[in-house]
Design a protein around this motif. Structure first.
Motif, PDB file in Angstrom:
ATOM      1  N   ASN A 117       0.892  -1.190  -0.032  1.00 51.29           N
ATOM      2  CA  ASN A 117      -0.071   0.018   0.067  1.00 51.29           C
ATOM      3  C   ASN A 117       0.806   1.249   0.000  1.00 51.29           C
ATOM      4  O   ASN A 117       0.714   2.183  -0.750  1.00 51.29           O
ATOM      5  CB  ASN A 117      -1.127  -0.042   1.306  1.00 51.29           C
ATOM      6  CG  ASN A 117      -1.866   1.031   1.188  1.00 51.29           C
ATOM      7  OD1 ASN A 117      -2.561   1.345   0.285  1.00 51.29           O
ATOM      8  ND2 ASN A 117      -2.119   1.580   2.502  1.00 51.29           N
ATOM      9  N   TYR A 118       1.983   1.370   0.774  1.00 50.18           N
ATOM     10  CA  TYR A 118       2.822   2.296   0.872  1.00 50.18           C
ATOM     11  C   TYR A 118       3.562   2.388  -0.370  1.00 50.18           C
ATOM     12  O   TYR A 118       3.873   3.601  -1.137  1.00 50.18           O
ATOM     13  CB  TYR A 118       3.918   2.096   2.129  1.00 50.18           C
ATOM     14  CG  TYR A 118       5.389   2.660   1.986  1.00 50.18           C
ATOM     15  CD1 TYR A 118       5.154   4.061   1.872  1.00 50.18           C
ATOM     16  CD2 TYR A 118       6.326   1.759   2.007  1.00 50.18           C
ATOM     17  CE1 TYR A 118       6.509   4.815   2.033  1.00 50.18           C
ATOM     18  CE2 TYR A 118       7.714   2.493   1.835  1.00 50.18           C
ATOM     19  CZ  TYR A 118       7.622   3.878   2.002  1.00 50.18           C
ATOM     20  OH  TYR A 118       8.973   4.442   1.752  1.00 50.18           O
ATOM     21  N   ALA A 119       4.108   1.248  -0.979  1.00 44.77           N
ATOM     22  CA  ALA A 119       4.837   1.415  -2.283  1.00 44.77           C
ATOM     23  C   ALA A 119       3.884   1.925  -3.281  1.00 44.77           C
ATOM     24  O   ALA A 119       4.335   2.733  -4.302  1.00 44.77           O
ATOM     25  CB  ALA A 119       5.298  -0.079  -2.568  1.00 44.77           C
ATOM     26  N   LYS A 120       2.510   1.569  -3.372  1.00 45.67           N
ATOM     27  CA  LYS A 120       1.689   2.124  -4.363  1.00 45.67           C
ATOM     28  C   LYS A 120       1.458   3.727  -4.447  1.00 45.67           C
ATOM     29  O   LYS A 120       1.825   4.487  -5.193  1.00 45.67           O
ATOM     30  CB  LYS A 120       0.493   1.474  -4.232  1.00 45.67           C
ATOM     31  CG  LYS A 120      -0.665   1.951  -5.214  1.00 45.67           C
ATOM     32  CD  LYS A 120      -2.094   0.831  -5.061  1.00 45.67           C
ATOM     33  CE  LYS A 120      -3.101   1.571  -5.868  1.00 45.67           C
ATOM     34  NZ  LYS A 120      -4.114   2.480  -4.911  1.00 45.67           N
ATOM     35  N   LYS A 121       1.553   3.971  -3.018  1.00 45.30           N
ATOM     36  CA  LYS A 121       1.360   5.586  -2.979  1.00 45.30           C
ATOM     37  C   LYS A 121       2.658   6.053  -3.275  1.00 45.30           C
ATOM     38  O   LYS A 121       2.571   7.149  -4.070  1.00 45.30           O
ATOM     39  CB  LYS A 121       1.425   5.959  -1.405  1.00 45.30           C
ATOM     40  CG  LYS A 121       1.607   7.153  -0.931  1.00 45.30           C
ATOM     41  CD  LYS A 121       0.296   7.982  -1.181  1.00 45.30           C
ATOM     42  CE  LYS A 121       0.164   9.480  -0.654  1.00 45.30           C
ATOM     43  NZ  LYS A 121      -0.758  10.371  -1.265  1.00 45.30           N
TER      44      LYS A 121
END
Ligand code: BGC
Length: 405
Positions: free
Chosen positions: A146-150
């Motif tokens: 989720n953080y990587a996507k952000k």
């Protein structure tokens, strides 16, 4: 006398590397900071002992100055990391000011003509993530993705190379095998589980980044130790020694890379040392070593690169360096190591870049500030003034000409 000049390709990337926690300062939402402050865990045995990171190199504010040095060193690439805890201080909540801060940082590197290698996770994690069990929690890959996507949504226009995880196995060993890093739990099963979770996390993060930007280049930085066999007078090693080296080689390379090889656009290699094994024990010969006692064996880099050839992927050396406060061995070490990189390339290994660790002296984790890895010295007595060491100028020549002799 005849000297052989090794000319690296014109598009070879020459750079330097750092990480957020080790240089920025005041990463107050990170688990390591929490640990340093004695807040967690409560038990004495697990408490933080040693030097704390404090303002580190103040690179949170001085990143432009740092990038100017990289540019003046003729670097055409740079590696640094984003502190996850800054941009997601609470689960699912983005701190937009910090998100914008990193946008400025990455753009500042691009404006100086540097290709950007941006690490999403370099050992430290948000406090909330660690409190939920960190890499032992089965949901950790989802949270990380989720953080990587952000990051992909915000920065993919300016990131040339995404590095999902830095040295995942080193983290697991330090936290759960040697128990020198928080949460300091000696448990072999946890050491294994946390590695398996990071394998999943890398895959999920890879997919998440590609979902946002299919053209993004995504890899990870893998620390690989070279294992050599101790031999007898007749040049023979015992069967046990051979077996031990094979197993260690498998564990440090294939165990992690094989399951993720379809989720890699490149391999980032971090190489620091070689260990000589005699049966189950490490028996290193008398050789040049760094201030930390790590054996300096440039040839080891070539052996590792040749081993990585089978993955058929571009390789960037994303870390390589030594602690050398008096800068006595750094020039020799860089030069000799690059010769072996060149030889590996001649043998068909697709090496496309070299990033020296480190641009500046920084916080060497539980050991504190005394190991000096920088091409640039940080004067901690005088306002963290940056002072290039002699090897800075030598490396800048190599970066400018692409020549090693
Ligand atoms: C890590 C760095 C560290 C360096 C020297 C690597 O394992 O990625 O954070 O400073 O080695 O120890």
């Amino acid at each position: 006398m005849y000297t052989f000049i090794m000319q690296f390709p014109a598009d070879f990337l020459w750079g330097t590397a750092t990480s957020a926690y080790q240089t920025e300062g005041y990463n107050t939402n990170s688990d390591w900071w929490y640990w340093e402050k004695g807040k967690y865990p409560k038990s004495k045995r697990k408490a933080f002992i040693g030097e704390t990171s404090g303002m580190a190199c103040d690179s949170y504010n001085r990143y432009e100055e740092d990038f100017n040095f990289a540019k003046n060193m003729n670097n055409n690439a740079i590696r640094f990391s984003i502190e996850w805890a800054r941009i997601e201080p609470r689960k699912g909540e983005w701190d937009q000011t910090e998100v914008e801060h990193y946008k400025k940082v990455i753009k500042a590197a691009k404006e100086r003509g540097l290709k950007t290698f941006v690490t999403l996770h370099h050992f430290t994690k948000p406090i909330w993530f660690s409190k939920l069990g960190g890499w032992l929690n089965p949901f950790a890959p989802k949270w990380f993705a989720n953080y990587a996507k952000k990051c992909a949504e915000e920065y993919s226009d300016y990131i040339d190379f995404f590095i999902t995880l830095n040295e995942p196995q080193v983290y697991s060993l330090q936290a759960y095998w040697r128990a020198t890093w928080t949460p300091k739990i000696k448990c072999k099963l946890f050491a294994l589980i946390s590695q398996l979770t990071q394998i999943k996390a890398h895959k999920k993060a890879y997919t998440a980044i590609k979902f946002v930007d299919n053209s993004a280049k995504v890899g990870l930085s893998k620390h690989i130790v070279r294992y050599e066999r101790v031999t007898n007078d007749r040049g023979k090693a015992s069967i046990c020694t051979k077996l031990v080296c094979k197993v260690l080689h498998y564990l440090t390379t294939n165990f992690f890379l094989d399951p993720i090889k379809k989720h890699l656009d490149f391999i980032g290699l971090n190489y620091y040392f070689t260990a000589w094994m005699k049966n189950f024990k490490e028996k290193n010969p008398e050789m040049e070593s760094s201030d930390l006692g790590w054996i300096l064996y440039p040839e080891g880099l070539k052996h590792i690169l040749l081993n990585l050839k089978k993955y058929n992927l571009p390789i960037y050396i994303t870390e390589h360096g030594l602690a050398d406060a008096w800068d006595q061995k750094r020039q020799w070490y860089i030069n000799e190591s690059l010769k072996f990189v060149y030889e590996a390339m001649e043998s068909g290994v697709d090496v496309r870049g070299y990033l020296h660790w480190s641009l500046i002296d920084n916080f060497e984790w539980h050991i504190g500030f005394w190991p000096k890895f920088g091409l640039i010295e940080i004067d901690r007595e005088h306002n963290l003034t940056r002072k290039p060491r002699p090897s800075f100028y030598m490396y800048s020549q190599i970066c400018r000409t692409g020549k090693v002799e």
